[in-house]
Design an enzyme around this catalytic site. Structure first.
Site, short mmCIF file in Angstrom:
data_model
loop_
_atom_site.label_atom_id
_atom_site.label_comp_id
_atom_site.label_asym_id
_atom_site.label_seq_id
_atom_site.Cartn_x
_atom_site.Cartn_y
_atom_site.Cartn_z
N GLN A 34 19.37 39.35 49.59
CA GLN A 34 19.89 39.61 48.24
C GLN A 34 18.89 40.44 47.43
OE1 GLN A 34 20.52 35.75 46.46
NE2 GLN A 34 18.35 35.18 46.53
N HIS A 61 18.59 35.36 51.75
CA HIS A 61 19.46 34.31 51.23
C HIS A 61 19.65 33.27 52.33
CE1 HIS A 61 23.51 33.13 49.10
NE2 HIS A 61 22.88 32.09 49.57
N PHE A 111 15.94 25.36 47.86
CA PHE A 111 16.74 26.46 48.43
C PHE A 111 16.70 26.39 49.95
CE2 PHE A 111 16.92 31.46 48.51
CZ PHE A 111 18.25 31.43 48.85
N HIS A 114 18.63 23.46 51.31
CA HIS A 114 20.07 23.69 51.25
C HIS A 114 20.51 24.59 52.41
CE1 HIS A 114 24.00 24.89 49.65
NE2 HIS A 114 23.64 26.13 49.91
N GLU A 115 19.75 25.68 52.64
CA GLU A 115 20.12 26.61 53.72
C GLU A 115 20.04 25.93 55.08
OE1 GLU A 115 21.48 29.81 53.43
OE2 GLU A 115 21.66 29.13 51.37
N LYS A 118 23.02 23.26 55.23
CA LYS A 118 24.36 23.86 55.30
C LYS A 118 24.55 24.75 56.53
CE LYS A 118 27.65 26.48 52.47
NZ LYS A 118 27.89 27.04 51.12
N HIS A 119 23.55 25.57 56.85
CA HIS A 119 23.71 26.57 57.92
C HIS A 119 22.86 26.28 59.16
CE1 HIS A 119 25.91 29.09 55.05
NE2 HIS A 119 24.96 28.82 54.17
O1 U2P Z 1 30.31 33.27 49.07
C1 U2P Z 1 29.90 32.12 48.40
C2 U2P Z 1 29.04 31.22 49.27
O2 U2P Z 1 29.75 30.84 50.47
C3 U2P Z 1 28.82 30.71 51.53
N1 U2P Z 1 29.16 31.66 52.62
C4 U2P Z 1 29.78 32.84 52.38
C5 U2P Z 1 30.10 33.70 53.42
C6 U2P Z 1 29.79 33.34 54.75
O3 U2P Z 1 30.03 34.07 55.72
N2 U2P Z 1 29.16 32.14 54.96
C7 U2P Z 1 28.84 31.28 53.93
O4 U2P Z 1 28.26 30.23 54.15
C8 U2P Z 1 27.44 30.96 50.95
O5 U2P Z 1 26.93 29.72 50.58
P1 U2P Z 1 25.40 29.32 50.37
O6 U2P Z 1 24.66 29.43 51.66
O7 U2P Z 1 24.84 30.27 49.36
O8 U2P Z 1 25.50 27.91 49.88
C9 U2P Z 1 27.78 31.86 49.77
O9 U2P Z 1 26.78 31.94 48.80
#
Ligand code: U2P
Length: 226
Positions: A34, A61, A111, A114-115, A118-119
């Site tokens: 970002q 991000h 941050f 969270h990442e 979530k991911h």
């Molecule tokens: O687009 C808003 C939030 O949805 C999550 N996102 C978006 C696109 C994608 O391919 N995958 C995904 O996870 C993001 O969430 P965050 O990780 O920021 O919580 C994005 O900010």
């Protein structure tokens, strides 16, 4: 079945267990970076991290496992909590390359937690927590996006640039077409907000995107100062 048969069967069952566990449960990653100027000049509040104003550079991000149909898994393993002791050696590089801009001002651990939760937990079949953050840092470094853009005369100077010009500069520099996402500044001008690069399931090599994100950019967009 004789004793030998049972041994062979058990071996096969053990092998299939191993194979299914090592297979990825997603199709590719997005490395999402970002532009801090575009995060901070929106009406949403922005707070610099406790270490001070970040560099005028793209910040990470996240590294997001994704499916080819454009959907994505999230929060895959509640038992795998973010553990800062596993990434101590990476923290100084994360403060520089993955700075938080959310309020209230903090070091960045919220941050990153969270990442990861979530991911990152959705890519545990291919990398552990240390590798997840390390791979993201290495990819950001390898992409060198700000340099690629400025080498093409595209500078964060509040000027307007063509979406196709930005996309081409990155494609020529990295070899693959990026996804470009815009947001709006307080004057409602569309501006360069995030860049999406696609990465293979090992989390180490850029690839052509199986699906590009919907970026909401017009033909001309602003590259904000920071
Ligand atoms: O687009 C808003 C939030 O949805 C999550 N996102 C978006 C696109 C994608 O391919 N995958 C995904 O996870 C993001 O969430 P965050 O990780 O920021 O919580 C994005 O900010």
């Amino acid at each position: 079945m004789g004793a030998k048969g049972w041994v062979v069967l058990k071996l096969l069952m053990f092998q299939s267990l191993f194979v299914s566990q090592s297979q990825e449960d997603f199709d590719f990653f997005y490395l999402v970076v970002q532009w801090p100027g575009a995060y901070c000049d929106t009406k949403r509040a922005c707070c610099y991290p406790t270490s001070g104003k970040p560099d005028a550079d793209f910040g990470i991000h996240g590294l997001w496992p994704n499916y080819k149909d454009g959907s994505w898994p999230s929060n895959c393993d509640p038992d795998s909590q973010f553990d800062r002791t596993q990434i101590e050696d990476l923290v100084s590089s994360m403060k520089k390359n993955w700075p938080t801009l959310s309020c209230p001002s903090n070091e960045g651990f919220e941050f990153w937690e969270h990442e990861w939760e979530k991911h990152g937990t959705c890519s545990e079949s291919v990398m552990d927590q240390h590798e997840y953050f390390e791979n993201a840092l290495k990819l950001k470094d390898k992409a060198n996006l700000l340099q690629i853009l400025t080498n093409s005369g595209i500078n964060p100077d509040d000027g307007f640039y063509g979406l196709s010009e930005i996309t081409k500069a990155i494609k020529d520099g990295i070899g693959f077409t990026p996804g470009i996402q815009c947001n709006k500044d307080p004057e409602r001008n569309a501006q360069l907000y995030q860049i999406y690069l696609c990465v293979d399931t090992s989390g180490t090599e850029f690839i052509e995107c199986p699906v590009l994100p919907r970026g909401r950019c017009p033909a001309q967009l602003q590259f904000a100062k920071f």
